[in-house]
Design a protein around this motif. Structure first.
Motif, PDB file in Angstrom:
ATOM      1  N   TYR A  25      22.495  60.718 109.017  1.00 37.55           N
ATOM      2  CA  TYR A  25      22.021  62.081 108.817  1.00 37.55           C
ATOM      3  C   TYR A  25      22.967  62.878 107.934  1.00 37.55           C
ATOM      4  O   TYR A  25      22.573  63.900 107.373  1.00 37.55           O
ATOM      5  CB  TYR A  25      21.843  62.780 110.170  1.00 37.55           C
ATOM      6  CG  TYR A  25      20.549  62.449 110.869  1.00 37.55           C
ATOM      7  CD1 TYR A  25      20.223  61.130 111.202  1.00 37.55           C
ATOM      8  CD2 TYR A  25      19.649  63.439 111.210  1.00 37.55           C
ATOM      9  CE1 TYR A  25      19.031  60.828 111.844  1.00 37.55           C
ATOM     10  CE2 TYR A  25      18.456  63.147 111.862  1.00 37.55           C
ATOM     11  CZ  TYR A  25      18.154  61.832 112.174  1.00 37.55           C
ATOM     12  OH  TYR A  25      16.978  61.538 112.806  1.00 37.55           O
ATOM     13  N   HIS A  26      24.217  62.453 107.842  1.00 35.74           N
ATOM     14  CA  HIS A  26      25.205  63.136 107.006  1.00 35.74           C
ATOM     15  C   HIS A  26      26.080  62.097 106.316  1.00 35.74           C
ATOM     16  O   HIS A  26      26.085  60.923 106.677  1.00 35.74           O
ATOM     17  CB  HIS A  26      26.100  64.065 107.841  1.00 35.74           C
ATOM     18  CG  HIS A  26      25.365  65.126 108.575  1.00 35.74           C
ATOM     19  ND1 HIS A  26      24.965  64.983 109.886  1.00 35.74           N
ATOM     20  CD2 HIS A  26      24.948  66.361 108.189  1.00 35.74           C
ATOM     21  CE1 HIS A  26      24.333  66.074 110.278  1.00 35.74           C
ATOM     22  NE2 HIS A  26      24.313  66.929 109.271  1.00 35.74           N
ATOM     23  N   SER A  27      26.861  62.574 105.369  1.00 32.56           N
ATOM     24  CA  SER A  27      27.830  61.725 104.684  1.00 32.56           C
ATOM     25  C   SER A  27      28.852  61.177 105.668  1.00 32.56           C
ATOM     26  O   SER A  27      29.268  61.874 106.595  1.00 32.56           O
ATOM     27  CB  SER A  27      28.551  62.543 103.608  1.00 32.56           C
ATOM     28  OG  SER A  27      29.709  61.883 103.145  1.00 32.56           O
ATOM     29  N   HIS A  28      29.294  59.940 105.445  1.00 36.72           N
ATOM     30  CA  HIS A  28      30.316  59.372 106.328  1.00 36.72           C
ATOM     31  C   HIS A  28      31.666  60.055 106.111  1.00 36.72           C
ATOM     32  O   HIS A  28      32.588  59.898 106.899  1.00 36.72           O
ATOM     33  CB  HIS A  28      30.439  57.857 106.117  1.00 36.72           C
ATOM     34  CG  HIS A  28      31.107  57.455 104.834  1.00 36.72           C
ATOM     35  ND1 HIS A  28      30.431  57.403 103.635  1.00 36.72           N
ATOM     36  CD2 HIS A  28      32.389  57.111 104.556  1.00 36.72           C
ATOM     37  CE1 HIS A  28      31.267  57.026 102.669  1.00 36.72           C
ATOM     38  NE2 HIS A  28      32.455  56.849 103.202  1.00 36.72           N
ATOM     39  N   HIS A  29      31.780  60.848 105.032  1.00 35.08           N
ATOM     40  CA  HIS A  29      33.014  61.603 104.799  1.00 35.08           C
ATOM     41  C   HIS A  29      33.130  62.790 105.759  1.00 35.08           C
ATOM     42  O   HIS A  29      34.236  63.282 105.982  1.00 35.08           O
ATOM     43  CB  HIS A  29      33.064  62.108 103.354  1.00 35.08           C
ATOM     44  CG  HIS A  29      33.288  61.022 102.355  1.00 35.08           C
ATOM     45  ND1 HIS A  29      34.535  60.501 102.073  1.00 35.08           N
ATOM     46  CD2 HIS A  29      32.414  60.337 101.577  1.00 35.08           C
ATOM     47  CE1 HIS A  29      34.428  59.550 101.165  1.00 35.08           C
ATOM     48  NE2 HIS A  29      33.150  59.437 100.836  1.00 35.08           N
ATOM     49  N   GLY A  30      31.994  63.268 106.266  1.00 35.70           N
ATOM     50  CA  GLY A  30      32.047  64.371 107.208  1.00 35.70           C
ATOM     51  C   GLY A  30      30.824  65.260 107.134  1.00 35.70           C
ATOM     52  O   GLY A  30      30.279  65.498 106.053  1.00 35.70           O
ATOM     53  N   VAL A  31      30.398  65.750 108.282  1.00 38.86           N
ATOM     54  CA  VAL A  31      29.182  66.553 108.335  1.00 38.86           C
ATOM     55  C   VAL A  31      29.423  67.996 107.889  1.00 38.86           C
ATOM     56  O   VAL A  31      28.595  68.603 107.197  1.00 38.86           O
ATOM     57  CB  VAL A  31      28.561  66.543 109.748  1.00 38.86           C
ATOM     58  CG1 VAL A  31      28.281  65.131 110.207  1.00 38.86           C
ATOM     59  CG2 VAL A  31      29.456  67.244 110.771  1.00 38.86           C
ATOM     60  N   LEU A  32      30.547  68.562 108.259  1.00 38.79           N
ATOM     61  CA  LEU A  32      30.785  69.982 108.027  1.00 38.79           C
ATOM     62  C   LEU A  32      31.010  70.280 106.552  1.00 38.79           C
ATOM     63  O   LEU A  32      30.397  71.194 105.990  1.00 38.79           O
ATOM     64  CB  LEU A  32      31.967  70.460 108.863  1.00 38.79           C
ATOM     65  CG  LEU A  32      32.218  71.966 108.891  1.00 38.79           C
ATOM     66  CD1 LEU A  32      30.980  72.709 109.372  1.00 38.79           C
ATOM     67  CD2 LEU A  32      33.410  72.279 109.794  1.00 38.79           C
ATOM     68  N   GLN A  33      31.877  69.516 105.918  1.00 41.39           N
ATOM     69  CA  GLN A  33      32.178  69.798 104.517  1.00 41.39           C
ATOM     70  C   GLN A  33      30.944  69.620 103.640  1.00 41.39           C
ATOM     71  O   GLN A  33      30.727  70.378 102.690  1.00 41.39           O
ATOM     72  CB  GLN A  33      33.347  68.909 104.026  1.00 41.39           C
ATOM     73  CG  GLN A  33      33.145  67.409 104.123  1.00 41.39           C
ATOM     74  CD  GLN A  33      32.431  66.808 102.926  1.00 41.39           C
ATOM     75  OE1 GLN A  33      32.458  67.364 101.837  1.00 41.39           O
ATOM     76  NE2 GLN A  33      31.762  65.673 103.136  1.00 41.39           N
ATOM     77  N   GLU A  34      30.105  68.654 103.960  1.00 43.01           N
ATOM     78  CA  GLU A  34      28.899  68.412 103.163  1.00 43.01           C
ATOM     79  C   GLU A  34      27.903  69.564 103.307  1.00 43.01           C
ATOM     80  O   GLU A  34      27.391  70.085 102.316  1.00 43.01           O
ATOM     81  CB  GLU A  34      28.236  67.100 103.586  1.00 43.01           C
ATOM     82  CG  GLU A  34      26.976  66.777 102.791  1.00 43.01           C
ATOM     83  CD  GLU A  34      26.291  65.512 103.274  1.00 43.01           C
ATOM     84  OE1 GLU A  34      25.933  64.692 102.425  1.00 43.01           O
ATOM     85  OE2 GLU A  34      26.115  65.359 104.498  1.00 43.01           O
ATOM     86  N   SER A  35      27.623  69.962 104.534  1.00 41.62           N
ATOM     87  CA  SER A  35      26.658  71.032 104.759  1.00 41.62           C
ATOM     88  C   SER A  35      27.131  72.349 104.161  1.00 41.62           C
ATOM     89  O   SER A  35      26.347  73.097 103.561  1.00 41.62           O
ATOM     90  CB  SER A  35      26.400  71.206 106.257  1.00 41.62           C
ATOM     91  OG  SER A  35      25.638  70.136 106.760  1.00 41.62           O
ATOM     92  N   LEU A  36      28.408  72.662 104.334  1.00 43.18           N
ATOM     93  CA  LEU A  36      28.944  73.898 103.776  1.00 43.18           C
ATOM     94  C   LEU A  36      28.867  73.899 102.251  1.00 43.18           C
ATOM     95  O   LEU A  36      28.478  74.898 101.637  1.00 43.18           O
ATOM     96  CB  LEU A  36      30.397  74.093 104.226  1.00 43.18           C
ATOM     97  CG  LEU A  36      30.602  74.529 105.678  1.00 43.18           C
ATOM     98  CD1 LEU A  36      32.078  74.458 106.052  1.00 43.18           C
ATOM     99  CD2 LEU A  36      30.068  75.944 105.908  1.00 43.18           C
ATOM    100  N   HIS A  37      29.217  72.786 101.633  1.00 43.45           N
ATOM    101  CA  HIS A  37      29.244  72.721 100.169  1.00 43.45           C
ATOM    102  C   HIS A  37      27.847  72.804  99.573  1.00 43.45           C
ATOM    103  O   HIS A  37      27.600  73.596  98.655  1.00 43.45           O
ATOM    104  CB  HIS A  37      29.928  71.427  99.714  1.00 43.45           C
ATOM    105  CG  HIS A  37      29.980  71.284  98.223  1.00 43.45           C
ATOM    106  ND1 HIS A  37      30.936  71.916  97.459  1.00 43.45           N
ATOM    107  CD2 HIS A  37      29.177  70.612  97.349  1.00 43.45           C
ATOM    108  CE1 HIS A  37      30.729  71.636  96.178  1.00 43.45           C
ATOM    109  NE2 HIS A  37      29.674  70.842  96.084  1.00 43.45           N
ATOM    110  N   VAL A  38      26.931  71.997 100.087  1.00 44.12           N
ATOM    111  CA  VAL A  38      25.601  71.887  99.469  1.00 44.12           C
ATOM    112  C   VAL A  38      24.703  73.064  99.828  1.00 44.12           C
ATOM    113  O   VAL A  38      24.064  73.658  98.950  1.00 44.12           O
ATOM    114  CB  VAL A  38      24.927  70.563  99.878  1.00 44.12           C
ATOM    115  CG1 VAL A  38      23.496  70.481  99.318  1.00 44.12           C
ATOM    116  CG2 VAL A  38      25.756  69.370  99.401  1.00 44.12           C
ATOM    117  N   PHE A  39      24.653  73.413 101.106  1.00 42.21           N
ATOM    118  CA  PHE A  39      23.638  74.364 101.555  1.00 42.21           C
ATOM    119  C   PHE A  39      24.138  75.799 101.726  1.00 42.21           C
ATOM    120  O   PHE A  39      23.359  76.734 101.557  1.00 42.21           O
ATOM    121  CB  PHE A  39      22.997  73.848 102.847  1.00 42.21           C
ATOM    122  CG  PHE A  39      22.372  72.493 102.654  1.00 42.21           C
ATOM    123  CD1 PHE A  39      21.256  72.350 101.875  1.00 42.21           C
ATOM    124  CD2 PHE A  39      22.947  71.362 103.218  1.00 42.21           C
ATOM    125  CE1 PHE A  39      20.690  71.101 101.651  1.00 42.21           C
ATOM    126  CE2 PHE A  39      22.394  70.115 103.010  1.00 42.21           C
ATOM    127  CZ  PHE A  39      21.255  69.976 102.228  1.00 42.21           C
TER     128      PHE A  39
END
Length: 225
Positions: A25-39
């Motif tokens: 459901y999210h990048s294996h690098h991390g859920v928080l950094q991905e959601s904050l950056h993209v959305f």
């Protein structure tokens, strides 16, 4: 019902993984950094309106909704949040995700459970700033749902490897018709065929710096009816 597993990302946060699709459901690098950056950084923070209507394609774990709710409270910004999800996560899975504890926000845990516990198919007033309407529908049902005048789209569906039909022109045409002029669509993918599908649907597409682990992402703007 999709078979899902709880996995841990490199930042120590939890996400869900579908073995049959080899998709998380999210990048294996991390859920928080991905959601904050993209959305948030490349989505919500770019919209300058006193009231915003958001369409999220793929409610998933609810993290994007939670982060948006947090921002609405911080900014005292009225947000009408619509989201589609054909395969909702269970409350048991929600309890195993640690999103309420990863935000620097004392009410995160309360609101994280509240957005999952609210009924599907009905507008729910989460607080004075945030109204949530969840639809348990296939994404291609969008054209028949009572959603209009969208200012911002979070396009957070699974990748083209798992669901190629969600990156083709037909779904982007449906979304385009639901959006206001000058509304923005933001997504983590910059796949060439997806960008061309967005352009064919009428969007003006811009590649941007991706979240950690991804070179690029996309913003797509509706510039005319």
């Amino acid at each position: 019902m999709l078979k899902r597993e709880i996995i841990t990302t490199l930042e120590g946060t939890k996400t869900l993984y579908i073995p049959d699709w080899d998709e998380s459901y999210h990048s294996h690098h991390g859920v928080l950094q991905e959601s904050l950056h993209v959305f948030i950084d490349n989505g919500l923070n770019l919209i300058d309106l006193p009231e915003i209507s958001i369409l999220e394609m793929g409610f998933g774990t609810g993290l994007n909704a939670l982060l948006t709710l947090q921002k609405s409270i911080e900014k005292k910004l009225k947000i009408n949040y619509f989201t589609l999800e054909k395969y909702p996560v269970t409350l048991e899975e929600v309890k195993k995700l640690n999103y309420g504890s990863i935000l620097d926000w004392s009410e995160a845990e309360k609101y994280f459970h509240l957005i999952h516990e609210t009924a599907w198919g009905h507008e729910m007033k989460i607080n004075e700033f945030f109204h949530l309407t969840k639809f348990k529908n296939d994404f291609f049902d969008l054209k028949n749902l009572p959603i209009q005048n969208i200012d911002l789209v979070y396009y957070d569906v699974f990748g083209a490897k798992a669901q190629p039909e969600l990156w083709e022109v037909e779904i982007f045409k449906q979304i385009y018709l639901k959006m206001n002029v000058n509304a923005l669509l933001t997504t983590y993918s910059s796949k060439g065929s997806a960008r061309r599908a967005m352009q064919e649907a009428g969007f003006e597409v811009e590649k941007k710096q991706g979240a950690k682990g991804k070179r690029e992402m996309v913003n797509a703007l509706k510039i005319k009816e």
